[in-house]
Design a protein around this motif. Structure first.
Motif, PDB file in Angstrom:
ATOM      1  N   THR A 166       0.823  -1.215   0.000  1.00 48.52           N
ATOM      2  CA  THR A 166       0.000   0.000   0.000  1.00 48.52           C
ATOM      3  C   THR A 166       0.855   1.261   0.000  1.00 48.52           C
ATOM      4  N   SER A 167       2.084   1.154   0.513  1.00 50.61           N
ATOM      5  CA  SER A 167       2.985   2.306   0.558  1.00 50.61           C
ATOM      6  C   SER A 167       4.420   1.823   0.580  1.00 50.61           C
ATOM      7  N   VAL A 168       5.299   2.553  -0.114  1.00 44.52           N
ATOM      8  CA  VAL A 168       6.714   2.189  -0.178  1.00 44.52           C
ATOM      9  C   VAL A 168       7.555   3.409   0.185  1.00 44.52           C
ATOM     10  N   ASP A 169       8.444   3.244   1.162  1.00 48.60           N
ATOM     11  CA  ASP A 169       9.432   4.275   1.485  1.00 48.60           C
ATOM     12  C   ASP A 169      10.595   4.082   0.510  1.00 48.60           C
ATOM     13  N   VAL A 170      10.739   5.012  -0.431  1.00 52.71           N
ATOM     14  CA  VAL A 170      11.649   4.804  -1.561  1.00 52.71           C
ATOM     15  C   VAL A 170      13.087   4.580  -1.123  1.00 52.71           C
ATOM     16  N   LYS A 171      13.632   5.492  -0.317  1.00 50.23           N
ATOM     17  CA  LYS A 171      15.049   5.357   0.032  1.00 50.23           C
ATOM     18  C   LYS A 171      15.312   4.093   0.828  1.00 50.23           C
ATOM     19  N   GLN A 172      14.460   3.819   1.795  1.00 52.33           N
ATOM     20  CA  GLN A 172      14.631   2.619   2.607  1.00 52.33           C
ATOM     21  C   GLN A 172      14.554   1.355   1.756  1.00 52.33           C
ATOM     22  N   SER A 173      13.608   1.329   0.813  1.00 52.63           N
ATOM     23  CA  SER A 173      13.413   0.140  -0.026  1.00 52.63           C
ATOM     24  C   SER A 173      14.531  -0.034  -1.042  1.00 52.63           C
ATOM     25  N   ILE A 174      15.002   1.072  -1.615  1.00 53.66           N
ATOM     26  CA  ILE A 174      16.128   1.001  -2.552  1.00 53.66           C
ATOM     27  C   ILE A 174      17.389   0.539  -1.833  1.00 53.66           C
ATOM     28  N   THR A 175      17.622   1.093  -0.640  1.00 54.45           N
ATOM     29  CA  THR A 175      18.803   0.702   0.138  1.00 54.45           C
ATOM     30  C   THR A 175      18.763  -0.788   0.461  1.00 54.45           C
ATOM     31  N   LYS A 176      17.593  -1.280   0.842  1.00 56.36           N
ATOM     32  CA  LYS A 176      17.443  -2.702   1.158  1.00 56.36           C
ATOM     33  C   LYS A 176      17.738  -3.563  -0.074  1.00 56.36           C
ATOM     34  N   MET A 177      17.215  -3.166  -1.235  1.00 52.68           N
ATOM     35  CA  MET A 177      17.433  -3.917  -2.462  1.00 52.68           C
ATOM     36  C   MET A 177      18.931  -3.995  -2.784  1.00 52.68           C
ATOM     37  N   ILE A 494      23.607  17.541   4.431  1.00 49.16           N
ATOM     38  CA  ILE A 494      23.406  16.694   3.262  1.00 49.16           C
ATOM     39  C   ILE A 494      21.940  16.756   2.853  1.00 49.16           C
ATOM     40  N   LEU A 495      21.683  16.821   1.558  1.00 51.82           N
ATOM     41  CA  LEU A 495      20.316  16.909   1.074  1.00 51.82           C
ATOM     42  C   LEU A 495      19.572  15.604   1.319  1.00 51.82           C
ATOM     43  N   GLY A 496      18.386  15.730   1.910  1.00 51.12           N
ATOM     44  CA  GLY A 496      17.516  14.583   2.112  1.00 51.12           C
ATOM     45  C   GLY A 496      16.078  15.062   2.143  1.00 51.12           C
ATOM     46  N   PHE A 497      15.198  14.251   2.717  1.00 57.25           N
ATOM     47  CA  PHE A 497      13.783  14.614   2.815  1.00 57.25           C
ATOM     48  C   PHE A 497      13.315  14.321   4.228  1.00 57.25           C
ATOM     49  N   SER A 498      12.679  15.324   4.847  1.00 58.38           N
ATOM     50  CA  SER A 498      12.339  15.237   6.267  1.00 58.38           C
ATOM     51  C   SER A 498      11.438  14.039   6.578  1.00 58.38           C
ATOM     52  N   ASP A 499      10.513  13.714   5.684  1.00 57.20           N
ATOM     53  CA  ASP A 499       9.623  12.560   5.890  1.00 57.20           C
ATOM     54  C   ASP A 499       9.889  11.461   4.879  1.00 57.20           C
ATOM     55  N   GLY A 500      11.044  11.495   4.223  1.00 56.95           N
ATOM     56  CA  GLY A 500      11.305  10.548   3.157  1.00 56.95           C
ATOM     57  C   GLY A 500      10.388  10.810   1.970  1.00 56.95           C
ATOM     58  N   ILE A 501      10.302   9.843   1.075  1.00 57.84           N
ATOM     59  CA  ILE A 501       9.340   9.903  -0.037  1.00 57.84           C
ATOM     60  C   ILE A 501       8.625   8.557  -0.083  1.00 57.84           C
ATOM     61  N   HIS A 502       7.319   8.595   0.090  1.00 58.32           N
ATOM     62  CA  HIS A 502       6.504   7.383   0.099  1.00 58.32           C
ATOM     63  C   HIS A 502       5.599   7.392  -1.136  1.00 58.32           C
ATOM     64  N   ILE A 503       5.572   6.269  -1.835  1.00 53.33           N
ATOM     65  CA  ILE A 503       4.791   6.191  -3.067  1.00 53.33           C
ATOM     66  C   ILE A 503       3.865   4.984  -3.043  1.00 53.33           C
ATOM     67  N   LYS A 504       2.852   5.045  -3.887  1.00 56.82           N
ATOM     68  CA  LYS A 504       2.027   3.891  -4.224  1.00 56.82           C
ATOM     69  C   LYS A 504       2.293   3.605  -5.688  1.00 56.82           C
ATOM     70  N   ILE A 505       2.694   2.362  -5.997  1.00 55.40           N
ATOM     71  CA  ILE A 505       3.087   2.017  -7.362  1.00 55.40           C
ATOM     72  C   ILE A 505       2.228   0.860  -7.859  1.00 55.40           C
ATOM     73  N   TRP A 506       1.938   0.860  -9.148  1.00 51.94           N
ATOM     74  CA  TRP A 506       1.140  -0.235  -9.741  1.00 51.94           C
ATOM     75  C   TRP A 506       1.625  -0.497 -11.170  1.00 51.94           C
ATOM     76  N   GLU A 507       1.354  -1.702 -11.644  1.00 53.28           N
ATOM     77  CA  GLU A 507       1.778  -2.075 -12.986  1.00 53.28           C
ATOM     78  C   GLU A 507       0.942  -1.337 -14.013  1.00 53.28           C
ATOM     79  N   ASP A 508       1.603  -0.929 -15.099  1.00 49.81           N
ATOM     80  CA  ASP A 508       0.940  -0.210 -16.173  1.00 49.81           C
ATOM     81  C   ASP A 508       0.037  -1.182 -16.952  1.00 49.81           C
ATOM     82  N   ALA A 509      -1.215  -0.850 -17.051  1.00 54.67           N
ATOM     83  CA  ALA A 509      -2.169  -1.748 -17.716  1.00 54.67           C
ATOM     84  C   ALA A 509      -2.157  -1.590 -19.225  1.00 54.67           C
ATOM     85  N   GLU A 510      -1.505  -0.545 -19.732  1.00 52.83           N
ATOM     86  CA  GLU A 510      -1.533  -0.277 -21.190  1.00 52.83           C
ATOM     87  C   GLU A 510      -0.723  -1.331 -21.933  1.00 52.83           C
TER      88      GLU A 510
END
Length: 510
Positions: A166-177, A494-510
């Protein structure tokens, strides 16, 4: 009793650092302040660290720097994290220092340099070795032959996982990957396949280590710095055990970074086991941290500017349409053909830096006009002011990938060659930047240093670009997303984001 013990520890630490401060104050070079660049050293021990770390909610240069430039000029002294520091925002002097690598200055890596220095290895020797070994495993040839398809496979699986959340914390998830991928790539550490009762390196290691950079280095239980050191020690122990186990079982060699380190231990004898373990973890950290910061920033800018996203998607869909039916994976040639993607990455890199400049240490006294920078002082070669210079980058706080269009007409390998050549043979600006309206390769070579410069340039620059381009390729051709939280910029410094960046992502149906 516990509070008395805690208070005693704090008082002891303060006394120790107070004595260090007194020793510095009694240094004849420091007492003769007229020979030092202008500035203020702040309070004993903490210096001006607190002002340096006060958050600024802007993409622009941190006010700590701009206020001192206005007061003291482009080169000034201060004290940060218990160390006397010279901060230089002067482009001509900074280029000179970069070219004097190994002569007047050498790379300084804070706690890591301190630890390695105890073993009698110079920073210049370390850097040469790190650069060589990193390029062997993450350089253009390895990227071309092996890494791009591996990146694509990993990113496809990861983004599919994201689409189920339902929600992804971008930096945390990229770092984990990247934490998982490069652990496996560099030293065969497959975290997902470890037995549940096995001690493992925490996925928070790099987050804690980055936070540790931003704190006063007090190794007291409960502090961020102490937590950072404890996580580092655990990772060190695990990697060292892996090195020794493989060293005793040559049949388990797999041709990775760990194997080269083991071979070099027998041949080069430059560093011992402990030093090489530190280097493996350091390369692992630097690779993951730089990529996650850049990708997080790209999500912000692409979410805020649909026109950039539209042109980016058009470029990547064109790549898909031009493929042979038998071809399904991204290739090196396709990666190198991504002109607009390179422009987008350049513009993101102009804003983001893992550190607020290049950190060097003076090997001997450096004479600068009427001033002297004493030997062993830290020098922060401050580069963000280059990237935010309105005389070079029109509307510098605006994300504008099209500003790089003129520059990108030049072949990328020629651009890299010219960058190195110009840095090597000249210390002065060859043209007036006031007259420049478009970016060209000469302008960029002097005023765009997201990966450092000269002999100290980051050996992982091409890896970072290749990974980011591959990530964008999968993202814009297969997915749509919306930003649901965060995105407010903060510099501390250092540049960052106070609340991170959280997104909702879905597969493109086109």
């Amino acid at each position: 009793m516990m509070w008395i013990l805690g208070l005693s520890i704090i008082v002891s630490v303060i006394v120790i650092y107070a004595f260090q401060w007194i020793i510095m104050l009694t240094d004849p070079k420091f007492r003769n302040r007229s020979s030092l660049p202008p500035g203020s050293m702040g309070f004993p021990f903490i210096g001006e660290t607190l002002q340096f770390m006060i958050p600024s909610y802007s993409l622009d240069i941190h006010p700590f720097i701009t206020r001192r430039i206005q007061r003291f000029g482009p080169i000034f002294r201060t004290s940060l994290f218990g160390k006397p520091v010279i901060i230089s925002t002067d482009p001509e002097f900074n280029n000179y220092l970069i070219q004097q690598e190994g002569n007047l200055v050498e790379n300084y890596s804070g706690p890591v340099s301190t630890i390695l220095g105890k073993f009698g290895v110079s920073a210049s020797d370390i850097h040469k070795y790190v650069r060589s070994i990193t390029l062997n495993h993450t350089g253009p040839e390895r990227i071309r032959e092996k890494l791009i398809p591996q990146f694509e496979d990993m990113i496809i699986k990861t983004l599919h996982q994201w689409s189920t959340q339902t929600s992804v914390d971008v930096k945390q998830s990229i770092t984990k990957m990247n934490f998982h991928f490069f652990a496996k790539h560099f030293f065969g550490y497959d975290i997902e396949k470890l037995p549940s009762n096995t001690e493992r390196i925490s996925e928070e290691l790099f987050t804690d280590f980055t936070d540790g950079f931003k704190t006063i280095p007090l190794n007291i239980y409960g502090t961020t710095y102490h937590k950072c050191l404890e996580e580092w020690k655990k990772a060190f122990k695990i990697v060292k055990n892996m090195l020794e186990a493989r060293r005793n079982s040559p049949e388990k060699y797999r041709g990775d970074l760990l194997d080269q380190v083991i071979d070099d231990l027998e041949k080069e004898k430059l560093m011992n086991v402990d030093q090489n373990v530190l280097l493996i973890i350091g390369i692992w950290f630097a690779t993951c941290a730089s990529i996650s910061s850049a990708v997080q920033l790209l999500f912000k800018f692409l979410s805020d500017d649909p026109s950039v996203l539209e042109e980016l998607r058009e470029e990547h869909e064109k790549i898909l349409r031009s493929r042979d039916k038998s071809s399904s994976s991204l290739t090196w040639n396709e990666y190198k053909s991504m002109k607009f993607t390179q422009q987008v990455m350049n513009e993101a890199l102009r804003f983001t830096l893992l550190l607020p400049g290049l950190i060097r240490i003076a090997l001997r006294d450096i004479h600068l006009k009427e001033y002297i920078i004493p030997a062993n002082w830290i020098i922060l070669v401050f580069t963000p002011n280059l990237h935010m210079n309105s005389e070079i980058y029109k509307d510098p706080l605006t994300f504008n990938p099209w500003r790089w269009k003129v520059c990108m007409k030049f072949p990328f390998h020629l651009f890299i060659y010219l960058t190195f050549l110009i840095n090597l043979i000249t210390n002065k600006f060859l043209i007036s930047f006031n007259a420049i309206k478009d970016l060209d390769s000469l302008t960029v070579s002097k005023n765009f240093k997201p990966f450092g410069g000269g002999l100290g340039q980051c050996p992982g620059a091409e890896l970072s670009r290749a990974f980011t381009a591959t990530f964008l390729h999968v993202l814009v051709t297969k997915y749509r997303w919306t930003k649901i939280k965060g995105g407010k910029a903060v510099r501390n410094p250092i540049l960052g984001f106070s609340d991170g960046i959280h997104i909702k992502i879905w597969e493109d149906a086109e």
